[in-house]
Scaffold this motif. Structure first.
Motif, PDB file in Angstrom:
ATOM      1  N   GLN A  59    -120.578 -33.873  40.170  1.00 18.00           N
ATOM      2  CA  GLN A  59    -120.894 -33.368  38.837  1.00 18.00           C
ATOM      3  C   GLN A  59    -122.288 -33.805  38.387  1.00 18.00           C
ATOM      4  OE1 GLN A  59    -118.950 -31.281  37.278  1.00 18.00           O
ATOM      5  NE2 GLN A  59    -120.209 -31.096  35.435  1.00 18.00           N
ATOM      6  N   SER A  62    -124.929 -31.661  40.071  1.00 13.88           N
ATOM      7  CA  SER A  62    -124.401 -30.297  40.117  1.00 13.88           C
ATOM      8  C   SER A  62    -125.476 -29.254  40.383  1.00 13.88           C
ATOM      9  CB  SER A  62    -123.693 -29.973  38.800  1.00 13.88           C
ATOM     10  OG  SER A  62    -124.597 -30.101  37.697  1.00 13.88           O
ATOM     11  N   TYR A  66    -123.448 -27.537  43.492  1.00 11.08           N
ATOM     12  CA  TYR A  66    -122.850 -26.223  43.263  1.00 11.08           C
ATOM     13  C   TYR A  66    -123.527 -25.129  44.084  1.00 11.08           C
ATOM     14  CZ  TYR A  66    -120.146 -28.192  39.407  1.00 11.08           C
ATOM     15  OH  TYR A  66    -119.270 -28.935  38.658  1.00 11.08           O
ATOM     16  N   ALA A 345    -114.496 -29.186  36.412  1.00 15.49           N
ATOM     17  CA  ALA A 345    -115.831 -28.565  36.480  1.00 15.49           C
ATOM     18  C   ALA A 345    -115.921 -27.227  35.788  1.00 15.49           C
ATOM     19  CB  ALA A 345    -116.259 -28.422  37.944  1.00 15.49           C
TER      20      ALA A 345
END
Length: 391
Positions: A59, A62, A66, A345
């Motif tokens: 996170q 990210s 991601y 998330a």
């Protein structure tokens, strides 16, 4: 003289002195169940702490993690095309580059077509929106609610004042929006380059990652990784098939009812299908809303019926025969995975929760089939089969 005898009662047996134990007192023995529960508990606590630390790092970074996850999904989708070009004699790295460039070009053409369609019909839609708002205002005034024009004007004035009072926050919102746009642009470049390298050098990258681990665990990790990759590839293929059928069904219904923005609605439904359970519902609601604004409530009800019909076909035909055959995850597991993904998330977590659950399920079944109950994992790893074909 004889003495006087006194009766002193019955003679009791003499007690023997109590002897102390010759050795030390035995220690307290912990029950076997408590010992096992304790051993499992502290190990689970350590594993849970490691998972929380990993999630925090994912996170926190990210902006990078991601896009890498999206790149893995894209590579799983585009991998068969690269292998087909390899079989035709095209060099592997050139095949990966051609697939990435052609995929990027197809997405760009689709976006241009969708934007041009929206721009061509936005003037007519704005007129229809104004007419719809006038109808709503007339219904509020003459309908069962009986709201007067003065009340409506007062409500609009209050809304304008509330918007004006928060005007000072727009600078902060604009700054956050600019930062988000910068992150999106950076993420797009990461997705582009990472997808190419995953397609071109995926096996080399995975081999390097496996070599970092201890030697005894490498065979199991290597075989588990290929099993997870094959499960991920099957999931992406099945999701694309389901999404394409949903989009085609909604487009056909919209064409029959003459709803505007047909291609845009089809693209929205196709992208929404990648978010399990929620995406199809939201995209279908948008299609019904466009039909309501453009054609009125009757056409909107017919569009709603078409959306429900398409979703029923997906739930009772596509999911059992396509998704259920390729990805063996129970519906309860899908719901739990999506819930956990949303909590951890948000929307991005919902996107990757189901493929992660499918890959984890495949790895668990693979490992459980290779080790018997009570068997030493090192002995079982010595007879592991070769890693499966990633194709």
């Amino acid at each position: 003289m004889g003495g006087v005898s006194r009766y002193r009662g019955p003679r009791l047996p003499r007690r023997r002195p109590v002897r102390e134990a010759s050795g030390p007192a035995p220690g307290v023995v912990v029950p076997r169940g408590v010992e096992l529960a304790t051993a499992w508990s502290w190990r689970l606590l350590v594993i849970g702490a490691a998972l929380l630390a990993l999630l925090f790092l994912v996170q926190y970074f990210s902006v990078v993690t991601y896009p890498l996850i999206i790149s893995l999904l894209a590579a799983a989708l585009l991998g068969p095309a690269v292998r087909r070009l390899d079989r035709l004699g095209v060099p592997h790295k050139l095949s990966a580059l051609l697939v990435v460039v052609l995929g990027l070009g197809a997405i760009a053409l689709l976006l241009v077509f969708v934007v041009s369609q929206i721009l061509s019909g936005v003037e007519d839609l704005s007129t229809q929106v104004v007419d719809a708002l006038d109808q709503v205002r007339t219904w509020l005034r003459d309908g069962p609610l009986g709201i007067s024009d003065a009340d409506l004007q007062s409500a609009l004035t209050s809304l304008q004042e509330s918007v004006s009072s928060t005007g000072g926050r727009f600078v902060g919102y604009a700054t956050e929006f600019g930062t988000a746009v910068g992150h999106v642009v950076a993420g797009a470049f990461i997705v582009l380059f990472a997808t190419y390298f995953f397609l071109a050098d995926g096996p080399l990258i995975w081999t390097w990652a496996v070599r970092i681990l201890p030697r005894d665990s490498r065979p199991r990790v290597d075989s588990s990784g290929w099993v997870a990759w094959r499960s991920l590839t099957q999931f992406v293929r099945a999701t694309v098939v389901v999404a394409a059928v949903d989009a085609v069904g909604i487009v056909i219904v919209a064409l029959i009812l003459k709803v505007p923005f047909v291609v845009a609605l089809g693209v929205l439904v196709f992208l929404g299908a990648f978010i399990p359970l929620v995406g199809a519902t939201v995209s279908g609601f948008v299609a019904v809303l466009v039909a309501l604004i453009a054609q009125g409530p009757i056409v909107a009800l017919l569009m709603l019926g078409g959306v429900i019909l398409v979703q029923q076909v997906e739930a009772h035909i596509l999911q059992p025969f396509v998704m259920g055959r390729l990805v063996s995850v129970h519906p309860l597991g899908v719901i739990v995975a999506i819930g956990l993904g949303v909590l951890l998330a948000g929307v991005a977590g919902a996107l990757v929760a189901v493929p992660f659950a499918a890959a984890l399920n495949a790895v668990a079944q693979h490992l459980s089939s290779q080790t018997g109950v009570g068997e030493d994992p090192r002995h079982a790893a010595a007879r592991d089969p070769a890693p499966p074909d990633p194709a």
